[in-house]
Design a protein around this motif. Structure first.
Motif, PDB file in Angstrom:
ATOM      1  N   MET A 185      24.387  12.818  64.100  1.00 34.28           N
ATOM      2  CA  MET A 185      25.761  13.059  63.704  1.00 34.28           C
ATOM      3  C   MET A 185      26.049  14.555  63.775  1.00 34.28           C
ATOM      4  N   SER A 186      27.201  14.926  64.262  1.00 36.50           N
ATOM      5  CA  SER A 186      27.614  16.321  64.368  1.00 36.50           C
ATOM      6  C   SER A 186      27.889  16.910  62.989  1.00 36.50           C
ATOM      7  N   TYR A 187      27.809  18.224  62.910  1.00 43.28           N
ATOM      8  CA  TYR A 187      28.092  18.922  61.668  1.00 43.28           C
ATOM      9  C   TYR A 187      29.566  18.757  61.304  1.00 43.28           C
ATOM     10  N   ILE A 188      29.830  18.540  60.041  1.00 41.97           N
ATOM     11  CA  ILE A 188      31.196  18.392  59.531  1.00 41.97           C
ATOM     12  C   ILE A 188      31.568  19.685  58.816  1.00 41.97           C
ATOM     13  N   LYS A 189      32.517  20.412  59.360  1.00 42.52           N
ATOM     14  CA  LYS A 189      32.978  21.655  58.735  1.00 42.52           C
ATOM     15  C   LYS A 189      33.594  21.323  57.388  1.00 42.52           C
ATOM     16  N   ARG A 190      33.219  22.087  56.362  1.00 42.60           N
ATOM     17  CA  ARG A 190      33.674  21.818  55.007  1.00 42.60           C
ATOM     18  C   ARG A 190      34.715  22.832  54.547  1.00 42.60           C
ATOM     19  N   ASN A 191      35.646  22.369  53.730  1.00 41.61           N
ATOM     20  CA  ASN A 191      36.667  23.261  53.163  1.00 41.61           C
ATOM     21  C   ASN A 191      36.038  24.364  52.324  1.00 41.61           C
ATOM     22  N   LEU A 192      34.907  24.089  51.712  1.00 45.25           N
ATOM     23  CA  LEU A 192      34.242  25.045  50.838  1.00 45.25           C
ATOM     24  C   LEU A 192      33.694  26.263  51.593  1.00 45.25           C
ATOM     25  N   GLU A 193      33.569  26.166  52.914  1.00 50.45           N
ATOM     26  CA  GLU A 193      32.987  27.262  53.690  1.00 50.45           C
ATOM     27  C   GLU A 193      33.743  28.577  53.506  1.00 50.45           C
ATOM     28  N   ASN A 194      35.060  28.536  53.515  1.00 52.92           N
ATOM     29  CA  ASN A 194      35.842  29.765  53.333  1.00 52.92           C
ATOM     30  C   ASN A 194      35.635  30.358  51.953  1.00 52.92           C
ATOM     31  N   VAL A 195      35.494  29.515  50.959  1.00 55.16           N
ATOM     32  CA  VAL A 195      35.237  29.986  49.593  1.00 55.16           C
ATOM     33  C   VAL A 195      33.871  30.665  49.539  1.00 55.16           C
ATOM     34  N   VAL A 196      32.881  30.063  50.171  1.00 52.92           N
ATOM     35  CA  VAL A 196      31.535  30.649  50.199  1.00 52.92           C
ATOM     36  C   VAL A 196      31.579  32.029  50.853  1.00 52.92           C
ATOM     37  N   ARG A 197      32.282  32.146  51.967  1.00 53.07           N
ATOM     38  CA  ARG A 197      32.384  33.451  52.638  1.00 53.07           C
ATOM     39  C   ARG A 197      33.017  34.502  51.722  1.00 53.07           C
ATOM     40  N   GLN A 198      34.084  34.119  51.029  1.00 56.19           N
ATOM     41  CA  GLN A 198      34.766  35.050  50.137  1.00 56.19           C
ATOM     42  C   GLN A 198      33.872  35.467  48.965  1.00 56.19           C
ATOM     43  N   VAL A 199      33.249  34.489  48.337  1.00 56.36           N
ATOM     44  CA  VAL A 199      32.379  34.769  47.194  1.00 56.36           C
ATOM     45  C   VAL A 199      31.211  35.651  47.616  1.00 56.36           C
ATOM     46  N   THR A 200      30.686  35.411  48.803  1.00 56.95           N
ATOM     47  CA  THR A 200      29.556  36.197  49.307  1.00 56.95           C
ATOM     48  C   THR A 200      29.939  37.670  49.467  1.00 56.95           C
ATOM     49  N   ARG A 201      31.188  37.943  49.779  1.00 58.81           N
ATOM     50  CA  ARG A 201      31.645  39.332  49.900  1.00 58.81           C
ATOM     51  C   ARG A 201      31.834  39.995  48.537  1.00 58.81           C
ATOM     52  N   GLU A 202      31.979  39.198  47.480  1.00 57.29           N
ATOM     53  CA  GLU A 202      32.303  39.756  46.167  1.00 57.29           C
ATOM     54  C   GLU A 202      31.174  39.710  45.149  1.00 57.29           C
ATOM     55  N   TYR A 203      30.319  38.693  45.213  1.00 55.65           N
ATOM     56  CA  TYR A 203      29.322  38.467  44.170  1.00 55.65           C
ATOM     57  C   TYR A 203      27.903  38.491  44.733  1.00 55.65           C
ATOM     58  N   PRO A 204      26.946  38.949  43.935  1.00 57.48           N
ATOM     59  CA  PRO A 204      25.556  38.943  44.375  1.00 57.48           C
ATOM     60  C   PRO A 204      24.924  37.551  44.438  1.00 57.48           C
ATOM     61  N   VAL A 205      25.399  36.627  43.594  1.00 56.78           N
ATOM     62  CA  VAL A 205      24.766  35.316  43.500  1.00 56.78           C
ATOM     63  C   VAL A 205      25.791  34.212  43.710  1.00 56.78           C
TER      64      VAL A 205
END
Length: 161
Positions: free
Chosen positions: A1-21
């Motif tokens: 099965m192909s990878y399913i892009k998740r809505n949470l991905e953009n949130v993860v990218r944003q949080v990664t730029r702001e928080y250490p954990v």
């Protein structure tokens, strides 16, 4: 099965730029690790799973050595197996405060409550990861779901309502 892009991905990218954990929790087999591994493609982020009993042993018995062996930025999968790491992650965060240093996954959210020491302001974010949603499905090419009719039926149900 192909990878399913998740809505949470953009949130993860944003949080990664702001928080250490970043801590992503949720039931087993819903795609927490798969999503994070997809997001770390082409980066310098390391990966270690505590499903590996040797890695788990080091994390539990010598968490400082474990973090020397697996330097940030790192994805530590199934971190609930070694709560001893949390104090050392906190020490690293307090010392370096490097955004995106630690991505953690875990299946047993109840074991994290009060034990991380990294939930303070500007230290980290926690997300509960749920199985694929209709919104995720609508975002992706429906032909991906041909082998798994349940996904396609769920998308059709949501469109009808």
């Amino acid at each position: 099965m192909s990878y399913i892009k998740r809505n949470l991905e953009n949130v993860v990218r944003q949080v990664t730029r702001e928080y250490p954990v970043l801590l992503v929790t949720g039931p087993k087999q819903v795609g927490k690790t798969t999503m994070l591994q997809k997001l770390m493609e082409g980066t310098e982020r390391g990966y270690v799973t505590l499903d590996d009993l040797n890695e788990r042993y080091i994390a539990k018995t010598d968490p400082e050595l474990f973090l020397q062996l697996h330097k940030p930025p790192v994805l530590i999968d199934e971190v609930q197996y070694a709560p001893e790491l949390f104090t050392y992650i906190k020490i690293n965060v307090d010392k370096n405060h490097e955004p995106g240093a630690f991505w953690l996954t875990g299946s047993q959210v109840f074991k994290f409550a009060g034990s991380t020491g990294v939930t303070g302001r500007k230290s980290g974010s926690t997300f509960t990861y749920i199985p694929v949603t209709g919104r995720d499905i609508r975002r992706n090419d429906e032909t991906v779901y041909g082998r798994s009719g349940g996904f396609k039926r769920e998308a059709e149900r949501e469109r009808a309502s």
